[in-house]
Design a protein around this motif. Structure first.
Motif, short mmCIF file in Angstrom:
data_model
loop_
_atom_site.label_atom_id
_atom_site.label_comp_id
_atom_site.label_asym_id
_atom_site.label_seq_id
_atom_site.Cartn_x
_atom_site.Cartn_y
_atom_site.Cartn_z
N ASP A 94 0.82 -1.21 0.00
CA ASP A 94 0.00 0.00 0.00
C ASP A 94 0.85 1.27 0.00
N LEU A 95 2.17 1.12 0.08
CA LEU A 95 3.08 2.27 -0.01
C LEU A 95 3.67 2.42 -1.41
N GLY A 96 3.93 1.33 -2.07
CA GLY A 96 4.55 1.44 -3.38
C GLY A 96 4.80 0.10 -4.03
N LEU A 97 5.51 0.15 -5.14
CA LEU A 97 5.81 -1.01 -5.96
C LEU A 97 6.70 -2.01 -5.22
N PHE A 98 6.33 -3.27 -5.30
CA PHE A 98 7.16 -4.38 -4.83
C PHE A 98 7.72 -5.08 -6.07
N PRO A 99 8.98 -4.87 -6.44
CA PRO A 99 9.50 -5.46 -7.68
C PRO A 99 10.05 -6.87 -7.51
N LEU A 100 9.65 -7.56 -6.44
CA LEU A 100 10.21 -8.89 -6.16
C LEU A 100 9.86 -9.88 -7.27
N GLY A 101 10.88 -10.32 -8.00
CA GLY A 101 10.67 -11.34 -9.02
C GLY A 101 10.37 -12.68 -8.37
N SER A 102 9.53 -13.47 -9.03
CA SER A 102 9.14 -14.80 -8.58
C SER A 102 8.19 -14.77 -7.39
N CYS A 103 7.71 -13.59 -7.01
CA CYS A 103 6.84 -13.50 -5.83
C CYS A 103 5.48 -12.86 -6.11
N THR A 104 5.34 -12.12 -7.18
CA THR A 104 4.05 -11.53 -7.58
C THR A 104 3.38 -10.80 -6.43
N MET A 105 3.99 -9.71 -5.99
CA MET A 105 3.44 -8.93 -4.90
C MET A 105 2.50 -7.88 -5.48
N THR A 459 4.28 -6.74 -11.89
CA THR A 459 2.88 -7.15 -11.79
C THR A 459 1.96 -6.26 -12.61
N GLU A 460 0.78 -6.78 -12.88
CA GLU A 460 -0.17 -6.08 -13.74
C GLU A 460 -0.88 -4.93 -13.02
N THR A 461 -0.74 -4.84 -11.70
CA THR A 461 -1.47 -3.82 -10.96
C THR A 461 -0.72 -2.49 -10.88
#
Length: 532
Positions: A94-105, A459-461
């Motif tokens: 809810d703060l920002g982008l999570f760019p973790l690959g293989s985790c789909t946050m 992610t798509e969001t």
């Protein structure tokens, strides 16, 4: 600079003012916070209780406490402020982008949360009579049919609690099917590009794990796989799309070769979000595949769980799936088929995966997400996820080494390396500098097939504006790394904590607070005990 035994140090000196420090250790609205044990007083309490007699406590017998519990007494404002201050030092979706690959946050829609809190879903108990939870059983059954339809499979086991638990379920189905035909096989083949849990799960099941190499394009080496297949191979565990963010174009040929050798194909479906609505794994010859509901269908991930990892099964493996499962009866009612009726309705089940069936909160959220999108909307989810990942890949490939960029478009995640960094700078330095820019770092050093890997999944969001901001920050840091900017080794500078001593934190974690002796010198959470 001071650190505690877990290896952190504040980003400003404590106890005196200086160029970057303050007397309090606070930095404007980023407030320092001691341990809760250091705030309260064990001799006081923030709540008054009426005195009670000893009769009620006597029922505890030998379990009755013989000493004080030692918890601090805090007022309500102190308690609220403590946890609010700590929350401000945390990063969240809810703060920002999570760019973790293989985790789909991805973002968790609030509609999903509202549905999961409805009476009849949020407040039911696993020991209730089945006639009192018909709506919940119907929801589980409806979600099951959606998963079967989206994957093109024959059946589904809904009870596994997470991805790795689902892997275990799939391999136990495979083992049961092999045993039913009197075929004892000992080997599971795992490609280099598979998720790390795959070989661990196979070994846990008692199989010997052998590696299958990747080719130069980052995919499974089909000829190497065919050469290793034989009567001792029970299954191949393949991640598709794989952990390099690439689709396996030879998937049907792989399945045909594995089946011709008498073995089964297990697909790690953690990356199903890249192909949902576009490709049905059942059409590719898959026999078993777990689906991470938190990845593809937007249920909370990690600490927001617990998770859920349903396993879809081919017609060959469906008879061996676990109990219990929700079934619709001829009269329209729903029944949870359990062990006592296995002899009549599911005689080949290998057993149970868990004491109770599934995870109701995750099922409710996932079905809400599916019904909100519909089949066409889910297809767009995959398309947008792939579009965003390729936008990241092509926007950064001129400043970051992209080892598989020439292999064509990626799927839901893009992979880079630290190949062109100068001055001894590494992926870790870039990731720490990204924290100063207000972003959570990407997945680092995984997969192992890429040295200094940086695996990014937008992610798509995420909107284009959000991606552009992330790309701008990452480009700036990458250019500094290519120029050998030594200041990156000090990052993060502006975070609540500087670099962890990760070795000390992992090998000597301090996870319990001990009351110091009365005559011992006062040691706070920030006392220096070594480390960086």
């Amino acid at each position: 600079m001071t650190v505690n035994q877990s290896g952190w140090k504040p980003s400003a000196p404590i106890g005196h003012a200086g160029e970057t420090g303050t007397v309090t250790g606070n930095r404007a609205l980023m407030l320092e916070e001691p341990l809760i044990f250091e705030i309260g007083d064990t001799d006081t309490t923030g709540v008054d209780f009426a005195a009670t007699g000893t009769a009620a406590g006597s029922r505890l017998g030998s379990l009755l406490r013989t000493s004080e519990i030692g918890l601090p007494g805090l007022t309500e404002p102190e308690t609220v402020r403590h946890y609010t201050r700590l929350s401000r030092q945390n990063y969240a979706i809810d703060l920002g982008l999570f760019p973790l690959g293989s985790c789909t946050m991805k973002h968790n829609p609030r509609l999903n949360e509202k549905m999961a809190r409805l009476p009849g879903f949020a407040d039911i108990h696993p020991l209730q009579p089945q006639e009192t939870v018909q709506g919940a059983l119907e929801l589980i059954n409806q979600l099951a049919f959606w998963l079967i339809d989206l994957t093109g499979m024959h059946g589904v086991a809904m009870s596994p609690k997470a991805g790795a638990h689902g892997e275990l379920c799939g391999l136990l189905c495979i083992r049961a099917a092999l045993e039913a035909r009197g075929d004892a096989r000992q080997v599971v083949l795992v490609p280099e590009s598979a998720h790390g849990t795959n070989p661990a799960t196979a070994a846990f099941c008692g199989y010997r794990v052998e590696n299958i190499p990747a080719n130069a394009a980052g995919r499974v080496d089909l000829e190497a796989l065919k050469a290793r297949l034989g009567p001792d191979v029970a299954a191949v565990m393949i991640t598709n799309p794989n952990t390099c963010g690439l689709f396996e174009p030879d998937m049907k040929a792989i399945s045909e070769a594995v089946h011709a050798a008498g073995a089964f194909v297990y697909c790690d479906g953690a990356n199903f979000n890249a192909i949902v609505g576009k490709v049905r794994p059942g059409d590719l010859g898959i026999d078993a595949m777990h689906i991470n509901l938190h990845k593809t269908f937007s249920t909370p991930h990690g600490g927001g769980g617990p998770g859920s990892g349903p396993v879809v099964l081919s017609e060959a493996l469906s008879p061996f799936g676990p109990l219990p499962f929700a079934a619709k009866m001829p009269d329209g009612s729903f029944k949870l088929v359990e062990e006592e009726s296995a002899g009549e309705e599911h005689p080949n089940a290998f057993g149970r995966m868990t004491a109770f069936h599934g995870q109701m909160g995750m099922f409710t959220r996932a079905l809400t997400y599916i019904l909100s999108h519909g089949a066409d909307g889910l297809k767009q989810v995959a398309e947008d996820a792939v579009l965003n990942a390729n936008y990241i890949l092509r926007s950064l490939e001129d400043v970051l080494d992209a080892p598989f960029a020439r292999s064509g478009p990626c799927m839901h995640e893009a992979i880079f390396s630290d190949k062109d960094f100068a001055g001894g700078l590494t992926t870790l330095d870039l990731a720490k500098a990204l924290i100063d820019e207000g972003f959570h770092p990407m997945t680092m050093y995984f997969p192992l097939v890429v040295h200094g890997a940086m695996l990014i999944e937008p992610t798509e969001t995420e909107s284009k504006a959000a991606l552009d901001q992330f790309i701008s920050a990452l480009r700036s840091i990458a250019e500094r790394a290519r120029a050998g900017d030594e200041s990156l080794k000090a990052a993060p500078v502006h975070a609540p904590r500087r670099r962890l001593d990760e070795t000390l934190a992992a090998r000597k974690p301090v996870i319990a607070w001990r009351q110091p002796a009365p005559d011992a010198p006062k040691i706070s959470a920030r006392s220096e005990v070594g480390g960086q």
